[in-house]
Design a protein around this motif. Sequence first.
Motif, mmCIF file in Angstrom:
data_model
loop_
_atom_site.group_PDB
_atom_site.id
_atom_site.type_symbol
_atom_site.label_atom_id
_atom_site.label_comp_id
_atom_site.label_asym_id
_atom_site.label_seq_id
_atom_site.Cartn_x
_atom_site.Cartn_y
_atom_site.Cartn_z
ATOM 1 N N VAL A 33 23.422 -18.128 61.820
ATOM 2 C CA VAL A 33 24.584 -18.292 62.687
ATOM 3 C C VAL A 33 24.882 -19.782 62.819
ATOM 4 N N HIS A 34 26.040 -20.199 62.332
ATOM 5 C CA HIS A 34 26.498 -21.575 62.483
ATOM 6 C C HIS A 34 27.376 -21.653 63.720
ATOM 7 N N SER A 35 26.977 -22.481 64.668
ATOM 8 C CA SER A 35 27.708 -22.618 65.928
ATOM 9 C C SER A 35 28.252 -24.030 66.088
ATOM 10 N N THR A 36 29.364 -24.135 66.794
ATOM 11 C CA THR A 36 29.810 -25.450 67.231
ATOM 12 C C THR A 36 28.939 -25.911 68.397
ATOM 13 N N GLN A 37 29.153 -27.151 68.834
ATOM 14 C CA GLN A 37 28.359 -27.731 69.914
ATOM 15 C C GLN A 37 28.518 -26.927 71.204
ATOM 16 N N PHE A 38 27.445 -26.868 72.010
ATOM 17 C CA PHE A 38 27.497 -26.146 73.279
ATOM 18 C C PHE A 38 28.147 -27.009 74.363
ATOM 19 N N MET A 39 28.941 -26.388 75.216
ATOM 20 C CA MET A 39 29.537 -27.101 76.348
ATOM 21 C C MET A 39 28.464 -27.705 77.249
ATOM 22 N N VAL A 93 36.325 -31.334 67.906
ATOM 23 C CA VAL A 93 35.230 -30.412 68.203
ATOM 24 C C VAL A 93 35.838 -29.123 68.757
ATOM 25 N N GLN A 94 35.044 -28.081 68.819
ATOM 26 C CA GLN A 94 35.507 -26.793 69.352
ATOM 27 C C GLN A 94 34.343 -26.154 70.108
ATOM 28 N N PRO A 95 33.980 -26.756 71.256
ATOM 29 C CA PRO A 95 32.721 -26.398 71.919
ATOM 30 C C PRO A 95 32.709 -24.962 72.440
ATOM 31 N N ILE A 96 31.505 -24.412 72.469
ATOM 32 C CA ILE A 96 31.312 -23.021 72.869
ATOM 33 C C ILE A 96 30.327 -22.950 74.040
ATOM 34 N N ALA A 97 30.582 -22.062 74.967
ATOM 35 C CA ALA A 97 29.698 -21.872 76.114
ATOM 36 C C ALA A 97 28.450 -21.095 75.694
ATOM 37 N N SER A 98 27.328 -21.393 76.330
ATOM 38 C CA SER A 98 26.064 -20.744 75.956
ATOM 39 C C SER A 98 26.118 -19.230 76.143
ATOM 40 N N ASP A 99 26.893 -18.750 77.104
ATOM 41 C CA ASP A 99 27.018 -17.294 77.279
ATOM 42 C C ASP A 99 27.677 -16.648 76.065
ATOM 43 N N GLU A 133 29.899 -17.716 61.433
ATOM 44 C CA GLU A 133 30.315 -18.900 62.163
ATOM 45 C C GLU A 133 30.903 -18.521 63.513
ATOM 46 N N ILE A 134 30.516 -19.270 64.565
ATOM 47 C CA ILE A 134 31.028 -19.028 65.906
ATOM 48 C C ILE A 134 31.521 -20.340 66.504
ATOM 49 N N SER A 135 32.624 -20.266 67.248
ATOM 50 C CA SER A 135 33.238 -21.453 67.837
ATOM 51 C C SER A 135 33.788 -21.116 69.209
ATOM 52 N N ASP A 146 37.640 -35.600 60.978
ATOM 53 C CA ASP A 146 38.258 -34.537 61.778
ATOM 54 C C ASP A 146 37.685 -33.154 61.496
ATOM 55 N N GLY A 147 37.276 -32.912 60.257
ATOM 56 C CA GLY A 147 36.772 -31.584 59.912
ATOM 57 C C GLY A 147 35.265 -31.452 59.917
ATOM 58 N N SER A 148 34.550 -32.468 60.391
ATOM 59 C CA SER A 148 33.088 -32.455 60.282
ATOM 60 C C SER A 148 32.431 -31.352 61.100
ATOM 61 N N LEU A 149 32.921 -31.112 62.326
ATOM 62 C CA LEU A 149 32.218 -30.234 63.269
ATOM 63 C C LEU A 149 33.001 -28.987 63.653
ATOM 64 N N VAL A 150 34.053 -28.678 62.898
ATOM 65 C CA VAL A 150 34.854 -27.487 63.204
ATOM 66 C C VAL A 150 34.950 -26.619 61.963
ATOM 67 N N SER A 151 35.334 -25.372 62.165
ATOM 68 C CA SER A 151 35.442 -24.427 61.060
ATOM 69 C C SER A 151 36.888 -23.960 60.901
#
Length: 250
Positions: A128-134, A157-163, A183-185, A224-229
Amino acid sequence: MKIVIIGGTGLIGSKTADRLRKQGHEVIAAAPNTGVNTITGEGLAEALAGASIVIDLANSPSFEDKAVLEFFETSGRNLAAAEKAAGVKHHIALSIIGVDRLPDSGYMRAKVAQEKIIRESGIPYTIVHSTQFMEFLGGIAQSSTVGDTVHLSPAYVQPIASDDVADNMAAVATAAPINGIVEISGPERVRLNELVGRFLKAKGDARKVEADPEARYFGAKLEDGSLVSNNNPRLGRITFEQWFATSTRN
């Protein structure tokens, strides 16, 4: 099913364990503080006995280049050997969107090495590839502060909450292995400096955020595209504002 979560007492691990237990699964939260150590091998065979699924959420205590590489390589090899012996049917690992696009980062190189061990293990897997956590926004701001100014890249970036991460990890755990990447964002794409500025303003923090294209992120310069999908990731439901209003970790 018996599901073992390596790093099961951490932020994502504890939330994922809670979700899977509510579905009726037997969940073992494996971590050094529960007697399971993937580096020394202590308690690993006992924890994995009879397990169908292993979710690897372990993280290195040190982000120094050599130490983090040794952690993920040693942990990955020990896990693979123990899983083969136990007959585990699905290995799931949490990694990072953009991990293969930032070779200047020692941490990212270590995660790439971890993924290689997983792919070559012969055990059915899902990464599972995730973006950075909030939840890590405060730490990002702190690590980038010089005086009263926070120097951050203006990359997206496109941060995601841990929940939302935990919801996805639980869903992957109860699905068949894909021998590939999910992939999750988070739901909102925003520039890193702007997001941290919103975070600090919401906290009443007076630090100034400066957009610095040369600022490093875990040792790497961002584009710009390094950390997003752009590969149709599964999107979380929790916005930054919703997360900030309810989070106890901000």
